[in-house]
Design a protein around this motif. Sequence first.
Motif, PDB file in Angstrom:
ATOM      1  N   THR A 180       0.858  -1.266   0.016  1.00 34.64           N
ATOM      2  CA  THR A 180       0.041   0.020  -0.172  1.00 34.64           C
ATOM      3  C   THR A 180       0.916   1.272  -0.076  1.00 34.64           C
ATOM      4  O   THR A 180       0.391   2.472   0.021  1.00 34.64           O
ATOM      5  CB  THR A 180      -0.902  -0.100   1.165  1.00 34.64           C
ATOM      6  N   HIS A 188      -5.028  -1.116  -4.327  1.00 32.43           N
ATOM      7  CA  HIS A 188      -6.459  -0.740  -4.128  1.00 32.43           C
ATOM      8  C   HIS A 188      -7.118  -1.944  -3.584  1.00 32.43           C
ATOM      9  O   HIS A 188      -8.422  -2.154  -3.455  1.00 32.43           O
ATOM     10  CB  HIS A 188      -7.121  -0.680  -5.479  1.00 32.43           C
ATOM     11  N   ASP A 191      -9.662  -0.883  -0.597  1.00 31.36           N
ATOM     12  CA  ASP A 191     -10.487  -0.220  -1.350  1.00 31.36           C
ATOM     13  C   ASP A 191     -11.494  -0.983  -1.887  1.00 31.36           C
ATOM     14  O   ASP A 191     -12.884  -0.663  -1.639  1.00 31.36           O
ATOM     15  CB  ASP A 191      -9.924   0.867  -2.336  1.00 31.36           C
ATOM     16  N   TYR A 192     -11.184  -2.184  -2.736  1.00 35.96           N
ATOM     17  CA  TYR A 192     -12.083  -2.580  -3.209  1.00 35.96           C
ATOM     18  C   TYR A 192     -12.338  -4.483  -2.936  1.00 35.96           C
ATOM     19  O   TYR A 192     -13.134  -5.018  -3.460  1.00 35.96           O
ATOM     20  CB  TYR A 192     -11.722  -2.871  -4.852  1.00 35.96           C
ATOM     21  N   ASP A 265      -3.963  -3.287 -10.228  1.00 35.43           N
ATOM     22  CA  ASP A 265      -2.999  -2.125  -9.770  1.00 35.43           C
ATOM     23  C   ASP A 265      -1.953  -2.109 -10.784  1.00 35.43           C
ATOM     24  O   ASP A 265      -1.576  -2.917 -11.694  1.00 35.43           O
ATOM     25  CB  ASP A 265      -2.874  -2.302  -8.619  1.00 35.43           C
ATOM     26  N   CYS A 283      -6.571   0.200 -12.485  1.00 31.98           N
ATOM     27  CA  CYS A 283      -6.820   0.985 -11.118  1.00 31.98           C
ATOM     28  C   CYS A 283      -5.610   2.371 -11.096  1.00 31.98           C
ATOM     29  O   CYS A 283      -4.461   1.654 -10.532  1.00 31.98           O
ATOM     30  CB  CYS A 283      -7.208   0.357  -9.924  1.00 31.98           C
ATOM     31  N   SER A 285      -2.867   4.991 -10.094  1.00 29.42           N
ATOM     32  CA  SER A 285      -2.300   5.259  -9.008  1.00 29.42           C
ATOM     33  C   SER A 285      -1.667   6.969  -9.151  1.00 29.42           C
ATOM     34  O   SER A 285      -1.468   7.143 -10.202  1.00 29.42           O
ATOM     35  CB  SER A 285      -1.006   4.393  -8.717  1.00 29.42           C
TER      36      SER A 285
END
Length: 360
Positions: A180, A188, A191-192, A265, A283, A285
């Motif tokens: 992270t 993510h 987050d997901y 990611d 996703c 960044s």
Amino acid sequence: MVLLVPEIETAYYIKLKEVKWQRIYSFGEKMFGDEAVRTYNPETGEWLDPETLNLDYVFLMRPFETYLPKMYRASDLRRHAKVCYVTYSFLVTSRPEMEQLEYNTHFIRNVSMIFCEKQGTLEYVNHKFAETICSGDQKAFFCGYPQYDLIAPGKEDSLLWPRQREEGVFRMIWTPRWTTDPKLGGSHFFDYKDQMIGWAEKNASIDLVFRPHPLALANYVSSGLITKKEQEKYLARYTECENAAVDRTTEYYDTFFSSDCLITDISAVMLDYLFTGKPIVYCTSPNDQYFFTPELHECLYKVESFDEIIKVVEHLRTGDDPKKELREKVARILKPEGSAAGSILSEIKKDYNERRHESC
């Protein structure tokens, strides 16, 4: 021969070192059979002296050596054989700090033959190590990335999918980043994670495979972001869901080629996935411009929320994929014509014959 060298795990502040040999021996002997050579004896605690192997060339794939016993580091191996380096990953960016990491002086100064994955890194190596390369003490080549020689569509469906291929079912692979830390691209996952498995649980028209990076799950726990019990409870949802699964295998090309899209990611797997021709939902960044080239950015479907992921996937399910040609163009850049492994072998043969000629 393939040398199976277990990693040494060190616990700082206390005098404790543990040799992690079980997993690498199990994998290596299954993969390479009689070609695999154990370098550590867990019963005696002794290491196999590489000098007894009568080696001519030794290939290393990672420029980080603290996990290795001293006798299997480049600085020691160079006394017994020519050390060759084929980088473990394709360095898609040209950021100086990333080039300095994968081709760091501490490691490279002990390498005789450097096989670069792209022209840009060859130019970097030729400039940084100009003196030793010009003198002939080191050699550097652009041969391509050998792992890409293995990429080809599988003839059979991957066994990882929770169901056999069904008409109207859209297959997705999710690969969140292992860390992270925003400086390393961020992840993510948190987050997901609940929305992703919840999507599969509520929608029988999708199949979801969650493929965490080998370091991800342990890192999330050790970083205090999730407890071991919470993680196990989360992973159990994939086991209980009839259209979801967790992929912890070492081989993944058959799963990639039998999927319909990748949700990811920042990750090197998106480079491998380009060769499938399938769409990539990325996703974003805040620091992603430092990791990828503009050409790669252009061929991705970039999203900034889970609602956007669903929206893009639903559109891709219609068959409309306007970025397909852009992805194919980048894939051709990553993998030039010919065999990278064949080019490396050719240079080794040439070097060996030159050495024999000089000794006569």
